[in-house]
Design a protein around this motif. Structure first.
Motif, PDB file in Angstrom:
ATOM      1  N   CYS A  91    -128.269  41.151 -27.082  1.00 51.87           N
ATOM      2  CA  CYS A  91    -128.100  41.593 -25.707  1.00 51.87           C
ATOM      3  C   CYS A  91    -127.774  43.085 -25.627  1.00 51.87           C
ATOM      4  O   CYS A  91    -128.245  43.788 -24.728  1.00 51.87           O
ATOM      5  CB  CYS A  91    -127.000  40.782 -25.018  1.00 51.87           C
ATOM      6  SG  CYS A  91    -127.044  40.886 -23.217  1.00 51.87           S
ATOM      7  N   GLY A  94    -130.960  44.766 -26.255  1.00 51.97           N
ATOM      8  CA  GLY A  94    -131.832  44.523 -25.115  1.00 51.97           C
ATOM      9  C   GLY A  94    -131.524  45.436 -23.947  1.00 51.97           C
ATOM     10  O   GLY A  94    -132.432  45.813 -23.190  1.00 51.97           O
ATOM     11  N   PHE A 113    -141.244  35.510 -16.067  1.00 48.72           N
ATOM     12  CA  PHE A 113    -140.359  34.767 -16.964  1.00 48.72           C
ATOM     13  C   PHE A 113    -139.698  33.581 -16.263  1.00 48.72           C
ATOM     14  O   PHE A 113    -139.673  32.465 -16.783  1.00 48.72           O
ATOM     15  CB  PHE A 113    -139.289  35.707 -17.521  1.00 48.72           C
ATOM     16  CG  PHE A 113    -138.157  35.005 -18.210  1.00 48.72           C
ATOM     17  CD1 PHE A 113    -138.323  34.480 -19.475  1.00 48.72           C
ATOM     18  CD2 PHE A 113    -136.928  34.862 -17.585  1.00 48.72           C
ATOM     19  CE1 PHE A 113    -137.279  33.817 -20.115  1.00 48.72           C
ATOM     20  CE2 PHE A 113    -135.884  34.214 -18.210  1.00 48.72           C
ATOM     21  CZ  PHE A 113    -136.064  33.686 -19.485  1.00 48.72           C
ATOM     22  N   VAL A 159    -132.900  36.419 -30.033  1.00 46.00           N
ATOM     23  CA  VAL A 159    -134.008  36.481 -29.073  1.00 46.00           C
ATOM     24  C   VAL A 159    -133.504  36.235 -27.651  1.00 46.00           C
ATOM     25  O   VAL A 159    -133.874  36.939 -26.700  1.00 46.00           O
ATOM     26  CB  VAL A 159    -135.100  35.442 -29.426  1.00 46.00           C
ATOM     27  CG1 VAL A 159    -136.173  35.400 -28.348  1.00 46.00           C
ATOM     28  CG2 VAL A 159    -135.721  35.770 -30.777  1.00 46.00           C
ATOM     29  N   ILE A 160    -132.642  35.231 -27.507  1.00 47.39           N
ATOM     30  CA  ILE A 160    -132.071  34.928 -26.199  1.00 47.39           C
ATOM     31  C   ILE A 160    -131.251  36.110 -25.683  1.00 47.39           C
ATOM     32  O   ILE A 160    -131.283  36.441 -24.496  1.00 47.39           O
ATOM     33  CB  ILE A 160    -131.189  33.661 -26.269  1.00 47.39           C
ATOM     34  CG1 ILE A 160    -132.061  32.430 -26.542  1.00 47.39           C
ATOM     35  CG2 ILE A 160    -130.390  33.472 -24.978  1.00 47.39           C
ATOM     36  CD1 ILE A 160    -131.284  31.158 -26.803  1.00 47.39           C
ATOM     37  N   ALA A 163    -133.603  38.935 -24.427  1.00 42.26           N
ATOM     38  CA  ALA A 163    -134.197  38.529 -23.154  1.00 42.26           C
ATOM     39  C   ALA A 163    -133.158  38.544 -22.031  1.00 42.26           C
ATOM     40  O   ALA A 163    -133.459  38.932 -20.897  1.00 42.26           O
ATOM     41  CB  ALA A 163    -134.808  37.143 -23.287  1.00 42.26           C
ATOM     42  N   SER A 164    -131.934  38.156 -22.349  1.00 40.49           N
ATOM     43  CA  SER A 164    -130.881  38.096 -21.334  1.00 40.49           C
ATOM     44  C   SER A 164    -130.590  39.475 -20.754  1.00 40.49           C
ATOM     45  O   SER A 164    -130.347  39.602 -19.545  1.00 40.49           O
ATOM     46  CB  SER A 164    -129.598  37.518 -21.937  1.00 40.49           C
ATOM     47  OG  SER A 164    -129.812  36.191 -22.378  1.00 40.49           O
ATOM     48  N   ILE A 166    -132.712  42.024 -20.612  1.00 36.63           N
ATOM     49  CA  ILE A 166    -133.873  42.461 -19.835  1.00 36.63           C
ATOM     50  C   ILE A 166    -133.941  41.734 -18.494  1.00 36.63           C
ATOM     51  O   ILE A 166    -134.333  42.299 -17.480  1.00 36.63           O
ATOM     52  CB  ILE A 166    -135.171  42.234 -20.633  1.00 36.63           C
ATOM     53  CG1 ILE A 166    -135.164  43.120 -21.897  1.00 36.63           C
ATOM     54  CG2 ILE A 166    -136.396  42.526 -19.782  1.00 36.63           C
ATOM     55  CD1 ILE A 166    -136.349  42.899 -22.805  1.00 36.63           C
ATOM     56  N   PHE A 167    -133.505  40.460 -18.477  1.00 42.83           N
ATOM     57  CA  PHE A 167    -133.575  39.674 -17.256  1.00 42.83           C
ATOM     58  C   PHE A 167    -132.257  39.627 -16.499  1.00 42.83           C
ATOM     59  O   PHE A 167    -132.208  39.193 -15.345  1.00 42.83           O
ATOM     60  CB  PHE A 167    -134.030  38.243 -17.577  1.00 42.83           C
ATOM     61  CG  PHE A 167    -135.318  38.192 -18.349  1.00 42.83           C
ATOM     62  CD1 PHE A 167    -136.391  39.000 -18.006  1.00 42.83           C
ATOM     63  CD2 PHE A 167    -135.458  37.346 -19.437  1.00 42.83           C
ATOM     64  CE1 PHE A 167    -137.585  38.963 -18.712  1.00 42.83           C
ATOM     65  CE2 PHE A 167    -136.643  37.286 -20.162  1.00 42.83           C
ATOM     66  CZ  PHE A 167    -137.710  38.106 -19.797  1.00 42.83           C
ATOM     67  N   LEU A 174    -132.673  30.494 -20.902  1.00 43.40           N
ATOM     68  CA  LEU A 174    -133.267  30.253 -22.216  1.00 43.40           C
ATOM     69  C   LEU A 174    -132.417  29.298 -23.043  1.00 43.40           C
ATOM     70  O   LEU A 174    -132.949  28.462 -23.768  1.00 43.40           O
ATOM     71  CB  LEU A 174    -133.431  31.575 -22.979  1.00 43.40           C
ATOM     72  CG  LEU A 174    -134.673  32.396 -22.643  1.00 43.40           C
ATOM     73  CD1 LEU A 174    -134.618  33.730 -23.369  1.00 43.40           C
ATOM     74  CD2 LEU A 174    -135.946  31.651 -23.016  1.00 43.40           C
TER      75      LEU A 174
END
Length: 278
Positions: A91, A94, A113, A159-160, A163-164, A166-167, A174
């Protein structure tokens, strides 16, 4: 007036955090995007501010939500310990990646997403949606699932985490599907996701603050990409309503909870696509 708006957003976000284990980000990000736009902030920074502020508030909602779920035995702590390190590191990194992406592109990415996650959740197989009724109350029910090895869980957490950031949604979108994929009952997946939201939120908020300060954002009352007044207003209200959401989550059936979660993500996903493409 602004404080009242932030308190209302906090009430909705907190309830969503407890109910769906998503940290409230699916509510906070779009609502903050609307509010910041109406306040006339720099268009290039609005989406980043919404994401960074969302992650900062999730620190509070995650603490309240995980405490409520833990009282009901809804957190699988061994799984949390495997996922958390990767989530925190991912994170933070990210946040740096998100800082390099334009606000318009972020809207489209987030919209796509969320629609993908909603589809996967709504049409998940029956064995993912239905578990033995006793597993919902058993503290060791996760042992009946087939979870990946610790290194794979660590990698999945990374990975989560990326993505967290970015989102800006706390990882629940996720983490919950990831756990239910391996037959973890929905209530357990939601509770564990709520716990995982804490390391994600702390690392993500620090990352957006740091990388935002490097960008020298020209918006008042901010530290990097985190709006201080919005953080305070949302955090105060969401701390209380997250507990109510968690109680409701343990009343609803796993199937109904999963469908409600999918509907929420669908609405938010289409909203961001509309704003990004029109």
């Amino acid at each position: 007036m602004e404080l009242i708006i932030f308190l209302v957003i906090g009430a909705l976000a907190g309830f969503a955090a407890g109910l769906f284990g998503v940290g409230g980000g699916t509510i906070i990000v779009p609502l903050l995007f609307i509010v910041f736009t109406q306040m006339g902030y720099d268009a290039d920074a609005i989406m980043h501010l919404a994401l960074g502020t969302s992650l900062a508030t999730i620190i509070v909602t995650s603490i309240s939500s995980l405490m409520a779920h833990n009282k009901k035995g809804g957190v699988i702590w061994p799984v949390f310990k495997n996922l958390a390190p990767g989530m925190a590191l991912g994170c933070f990194l990210g946040a740096g990646i998100a800082g390099q992406i334009s606000g318009l592109y972020l809207q489209i990415v987030v919209g796509v997403f969320l629609l993908w996650v909603a589809y996967k959740m709504f049409f998940a197989g029956k064995k993912q949606a239905m578990n033995n009724a006793n597993s919902a109350s058993s503290g060791a029910n996760y042992r009946n699932t087939t979870l990946p090895s610790k290194p794979k869980q660590l990698a999945a957490g990374g990975v989560i985490g990326i993505a967290s950031a970015i989102f800006g949604i706390g990882g629940g979108s996720l983490t919950v599907p990831y756990l239910t994929r391996y037959n973890v009952v929905m209530q357990k997946a939601v509770g564990t996701s709520a716990a995982c939201g804490l390391p994600i939120a702390v690392a993500g908020a620090l990352g957006f603050m740091l990388f935002g300060m490097q960008k020298q954002v020209d918006v008042p009352n901010t530290i990097g990409f985190v709006h201080i007044y919005a953080f305070l207003g949302i955090s105060i209200m969401s701390f209380f309503t997250a507990k109510l959401g968690a109680k409701v989550a343990h009343i609803l059936s796993p199937q109904l909870l999963k469908k409600c979660f999918a509907v929420l993500l669908t609405v938010v996903g289409f909203y961001f696509l509309y704003k990004g493409l029109v």
